[in-house]
Write an enzyme that holds these catalytic residues in place. Structure first.
Site, PDB file in Angstrom:
ATOM      1  N   LYS A  13      26.618 -20.351  58.210  1.00 51.74           N
ATOM      2  CA  LYS A  13      27.385 -20.845  59.365  1.00 51.74           C
ATOM      3  C   LYS A  13      28.784 -21.310  58.947  1.00 51.74           C
ATOM      4  O   LYS A  13      29.777 -20.923  59.555  1.00 51.74           O
ATOM      5  CB  LYS A  13      26.626 -22.001  60.050  1.00 51.74           C
ATOM      6  CG  LYS A  13      25.214 -21.624  60.489  1.00 51.74           C
ATOM      7  CD  LYS A  13      24.500 -22.774  61.154  1.00 51.74           C
ATOM      8  CE  LYS A  13      24.236 -23.958  60.259  1.00 51.74           C
ATOM      9  NZ  LYS A  13      23.273 -23.684  59.157  1.00 51.74           N
ATOM     10  N   ARG A  87      21.336 -29.414  67.214  1.00 50.06           N
ATOM     11  CA  ARG A  87      20.177 -29.225  66.345  1.00 50.06           C
ATOM     12  C   ARG A  87      18.885 -29.680  67.004  1.00 50.06           C
ATOM     13  O   ARG A  87      17.825 -29.563  66.381  1.00 50.06           O
ATOM     14  CB  ARG A  87      20.377 -30.043  65.069  1.00 50.06           C
ATOM     15  CG  ARG A  87      20.880 -29.267  63.850  1.00 50.06           C
ATOM     16  CD  ARG A  87      21.024 -30.274  62.739  1.00 50.06           C
ATOM     17  NE  ARG A  87      21.025 -29.797  61.404  1.00 50.06           N
ATOM     18  CZ  ARG A  87      22.107 -29.504  60.682  1.00 50.06           C
ATOM     19  NH1 ARG A  87      23.286 -29.524  61.212  1.00 50.06           N
ATOM     20  NH2 ARG A  87      21.988 -29.178  59.420  1.00 50.06           N
ATOM     21  N   ARG A 126      25.364 -23.291  45.992  1.00 50.41           N
ATOM     22  CA  ARG A 126      26.578 -23.532  46.799  1.00 50.41           C
ATOM     23  C   ARG A 126      27.472 -24.597  46.164  1.00 50.41           C
ATOM     24  O   ARG A 126      26.999 -25.622  45.706  1.00 50.41           O
ATOM     25  CB  ARG A 126      26.136 -23.978  48.192  1.00 50.41           C
ATOM     26  CG  ARG A 126      27.229 -24.595  49.035  1.00 50.41           C
ATOM     27  CD  ARG A 126      26.869 -24.607  50.478  1.00 50.41           C
ATOM     28  NE  ARG A 126      25.821 -25.557  50.834  1.00 50.41           N
ATOM     29  CZ  ARG A 126      25.336 -25.683  52.060  1.00 50.41           C
ATOM     30  NH1 ARG A 126      25.760 -24.906  53.029  1.00 50.41           N
ATOM     31  NH2 ARG A 126      24.390 -26.553  52.307  1.00 50.41           N
ATOM     32  N   ARG A 160      26.996 -30.696  46.975  1.00 55.75           N
ATOM     33  CA  ARG A 160      26.460 -31.717  47.885  1.00 55.75           C
ATOM     34  C   ARG A 160      25.203 -32.351  47.293  1.00 55.75           C
ATOM     35  O   ARG A 160      24.361 -31.648  46.738  1.00 55.75           O
ATOM     36  CB  ARG A 160      26.124 -31.062  49.231  1.00 55.75           C
ATOM     37  CG  ARG A 160      27.358 -30.816  50.079  1.00 55.75           C
ATOM     38  CD  ARG A 160      27.106 -29.947  51.269  1.00 55.75           C
ATOM     39  NE  ARG A 160      25.912 -30.273  52.031  1.00 55.75           N
ATOM     40  CZ  ARG A 160      25.559 -29.662  53.157  1.00 55.75           C
ATOM     41  NH1 ARG A 160      26.331 -28.693  53.638  1.00 55.75           N
ATOM     42  NH2 ARG A 160      24.470 -29.993  53.793  1.00 55.75           N
ATOM     43  N   ARG A 171      14.920 -29.941  55.092  1.00 55.75           N
ATOM     44  CA  ARG A 171      15.894 -29.475  56.090  1.00 55.75           C
ATOM     45  C   ARG A 171      15.360 -28.250  56.823  1.00 55.75           C
ATOM     46  O   ARG A 171      15.591 -28.067  58.018  1.00 55.75           O
ATOM     47  CB  ARG A 171      17.244 -29.196  55.414  1.00 55.75           C
ATOM     48  CG  ARG A 171      17.964 -30.507  55.075  1.00 55.75           C
ATOM     49  CD  ARG A 171      18.925 -30.387  53.911  1.00 55.75           C
ATOM     50  NE  ARG A 171      20.042 -29.509  54.155  1.00 55.75           N
ATOM     51  CZ  ARG A 171      20.834 -29.037  53.176  1.00 55.75           C
ATOM     52  NH1 ARG A 171      20.612 -29.349  51.926  1.00 55.75           N
ATOM     53  NH2 ARG A 171      21.832 -28.247  53.482  1.00 55.75           N
TER      54      ARG A 171
HETATM   55  P1  ADP Z   1      25.429 -23.032  56.185  1.00 57.89           P
HETATM   56  O1  ADP Z   1      26.778 -23.544  56.643  1.00 57.89           O
HETATM   57  O2  ADP Z   1      24.724 -22.210  57.227  1.00 57.89           O
HETATM   58  O3  ADP Z   1      24.542 -24.118  55.631  1.00 57.89           O
HETATM   59  P2  ADP Z   1      27.002 -21.734  54.079  1.00 57.89           P
HETATM   60  O4  ADP Z   1      28.012 -20.990  54.877  1.00 57.89           O
HETATM   61  O5  ADP Z   1      27.463 -22.969  53.369  1.00 57.89           O
HETATM   62  O6  ADP Z   1      25.681 -22.033  54.970  1.00 57.89           O
HETATM   63  O7  ADP Z   1      26.369 -20.706  53.015  1.00 57.89           O
HETATM   64  C1  ADP Z   1      25.470 -21.162  52.004  1.00 57.89           C
HETATM   65  C2  ADP Z   1      25.825 -20.504  50.665  1.00 57.89           C
HETATM   66  O8  ADP Z   1      25.527 -19.100  50.752  1.00 57.89           O
HETATM   67  C3  ADP Z   1      27.303 -20.618  50.302  1.00 57.89           C
HETATM   68  O9  ADP Z   1      27.407 -20.884  48.906  1.00 57.89           O
HETATM   69  C4  ADP Z   1      27.880 -19.256  50.660  1.00 57.89           C
HETATM   70  O10 ADP Z   1      28.941 -18.897  49.773  1.00 57.89           O
HETATM   71  C5  ADP Z   1      26.699 -18.316  50.519  1.00 57.89           C
HETATM   72  N1  ADP Z   1      26.695 -17.263  51.552  1.00 57.89           N
HETATM   73  C6  ADP Z   1      27.073 -17.384  52.851  1.00 57.89           C
HETATM   74  N2  ADP Z   1      26.911 -16.207  53.511  1.00 57.89           N
HETATM   75  C7  ADP Z   1      26.406 -15.336  52.593  1.00 57.89           C
HETATM   76  C8  ADP Z   1      26.020 -13.950  52.655  1.00 57.89           C
HETATM   77  N3  ADP Z   1      26.113 -13.242  53.800  1.00 57.89           N
HETATM   78  N4  ADP Z   1      25.531 -13.392  51.522  1.00 57.89           N
HETATM   79  C9  ADP Z   1      25.424 -14.115  50.371  1.00 57.89           C
HETATM   80  N5  ADP Z   1      25.771 -15.409  50.252  1.00 57.89           N
HETATM   81  C10 ADP Z   1      26.259 -16.020  51.341  1.00 57.89           C
HETATM   82  P1  AMP Z   2      24.912 -29.570  57.391  1.00 55.18           P
HETATM   83  O1  AMP Z   2      26.244 -29.819  56.742  1.00 55.18           O
HETATM   84  O2  AMP Z   2      25.025 -28.938  58.730  1.00 55.18           O
HETATM   85  O3  AMP Z   2      23.952 -28.853  56.460  1.00 55.18           O
HETATM   86  O4  AMP Z   2      24.274 -31.014  57.656  1.00 55.18           O
HETATM   87  C1  AMP Z   2      23.976 -31.890  56.577  1.00 55.18           C
HETATM   88  C2  AMP Z   2      23.098 -33.029  57.084  1.00 55.18           C
HETATM   89  O5  AMP Z   2      23.823 -33.817  58.057  1.00 55.18           O
HETATM   90  C3  AMP Z   2      21.804 -32.623  57.797  1.00 55.18           C
HETATM   91  O6  AMP Z   2      20.738 -32.369  56.888  1.00 55.18           O
HETATM   92  C4  AMP Z   2      21.552 -33.854  58.676  1.00 55.18           C
HETATM   93  O7  AMP Z   2      21.028 -34.940  57.921  1.00 55.18           O
HETATM   94  C5  AMP Z   2      22.968 -34.238  59.110  1.00 55.18           C
HETATM   95  N1  AMP Z   2      23.384 -33.537  60.354  1.00 55.18           N
HETATM   96  C6  AMP Z   2      24.409 -32.641  60.474  1.00 55.18           C
HETATM   97  N2  AMP Z   2      24.521 -32.216  61.745  1.00 55.18           N
HETATM   98  C7  AMP Z   2      23.534 -32.842  62.446  1.00 55.18           C
HETATM   99  C8  AMP Z   2      23.100 -32.800  63.797  1.00 55.18           C
HETATM  100  N3  AMP Z   2      23.712 -32.004  64.708  1.00 55.18           N
HETATM  101  N4  AMP Z   2      22.055 -33.581  64.155  1.00 55.18           N
HETATM  102  C9  AMP Z   2      21.444 -34.388  63.278  1.00 55.18           C
HETATM  103  N5  AMP Z   2      21.779 -34.466  61.976  1.00 55.18           N
HETATM  104  C10 AMP Z   2      22.819 -33.702  61.554  1.00 55.18           C
END
Ligand code: ADP
Ligand code: AMP
Length: 215
Positions: A13, A87, A126, A160, A171
């Site tokens: 995302k 969420r 990541r 993170r 999660r």
């Molecule tokens: P989200 O925001 O949904 O938690 P991220 O965008 O941070 O996910 O992606 C998680 C990890 O996977 C990052 O390190 C990113 O570089 C990698 N990633 C994202 N999209 C892809 C893809 N299509 N193929 C391989 N790796 C990806």
């Molecule tokens: P994310 O960066 O989206 O992976 O979110 C990291 C963490 O923040 C999650 O595991 C939750 O603890 C909290 N969080 C982020 N967005 C939300 C949401 N919309 N509702 C509740 N908790 C959230």
């Protein structure tokens, strides 16, 4: 144009939101980023959220919906990309109200479909630039020059605290129990488009762009 990127942790995302920001002048609204900023600044919201986030559980609906409302009031350029929000069903209802109050609508809900086995590997690999926040991955998206951010040239990176295997499992459980159930409501409104999140990053972007171009 306002869209939701919906998918489990690690679905891509944030990666796709950054690309849509660059390509379309849209604005990413990530509640995760907002909460991490609050934790870093030590605000009352941050103090409440810190331990919940470290455990991989969900922060309260009232807190995150208030953050989104405040952010919407600052303007969203060519449109909002909701990333990590809503969420829960309560957050989905809150978002409808927040948009209606601002005479805005939701145009698309893009579901990023990813094999669950791939998510842990994506999340534990990541990392981001400590200066500009650009996202990378140990295996799937390394900086072009080792230890140097492609975007700003900075040399420090960070990971993170919640990107560890144990928290990722919590999660994912939260996603399955509370977030996936909001999809049928959006499906009934004809808003949901499913994209193969296992494709490489550029192909995922193209698939999303093709959907947005229908409008
Ligand atoms: P989200 O925001 O949904 O938690 P991220 O965008 O941070 O996910 O992606 C998680 C990890 O996977 C990052 O390190 C990113 O570089 C990698 N990633 C994202 N999209 C892809 C893809 N299509 N193929 C391989 N790796 C990806
Ligand atoms: P994310 O960066 O989206 O992976 O979110 C990291 C963490 O923040 C999650 O595991 C939750 O603890 C909290 N969080 C982020 N967005 C939300 C949401 N919309 N509702 C509740 N908790 C959230």
């Amino acid at each position: 144009m306002n869209i939701i990127l919906l998918g489990p942790p690690g679905a891509g995302k944030g990666t796709q939101a950054a690309r849509l920001e660059a390509d379309r002048g849209m604005v990413q609204l990530s509640t995760g980023d907002m909460l991490r900023a609050a934790v870093k600044a030590g605000t009352p919201v941050g103090l409440q959220a810190k331990s919940v986030m470290e455990a991989g559980e969900l922060v309260s609906d009232a807190i995150v919906s208030a953050l989104i409302g405040e952010r919407l009031d600052q303007g969203t350029g060519n449109g909002a990309i909701f990333d990590g929000y809503p969420r829960t069903a309560a957050q989905a209802d809150a978002l409808d109200k927040l948009l209606a109050e601002r005479e805005a609508t939701l145009d698309f809900v893009i579901e990023l479909a990813v094999d669950e086995d791939a998510l842990v590997e994506r999340i534990v690999g990541r990392f981001t630039c400590a200066n500009c926040g650009a996202g990378y991955h140990d295996k799937f998206k390394q900086p072009k020059v080792a230890d140097t951010c492609d975007v700003c040239g900075h040399h420090e990176f960070k990971r993170r605290p919640d990107d560890n295997e144990e928290t990722v499992r919590t999660r994912m459980t939260e996603y399955r129990a509370k977030t996936a159930p909001i999809l049928p409501g959006y499906e009934a409104r004809g808003l949901v488009y499913r994209v193969d999140g296992m494709a490489d990053i550029a192909h995922v972007t193209q698939a999303i762009e093709d959907i947005l171009d229908r409008k």
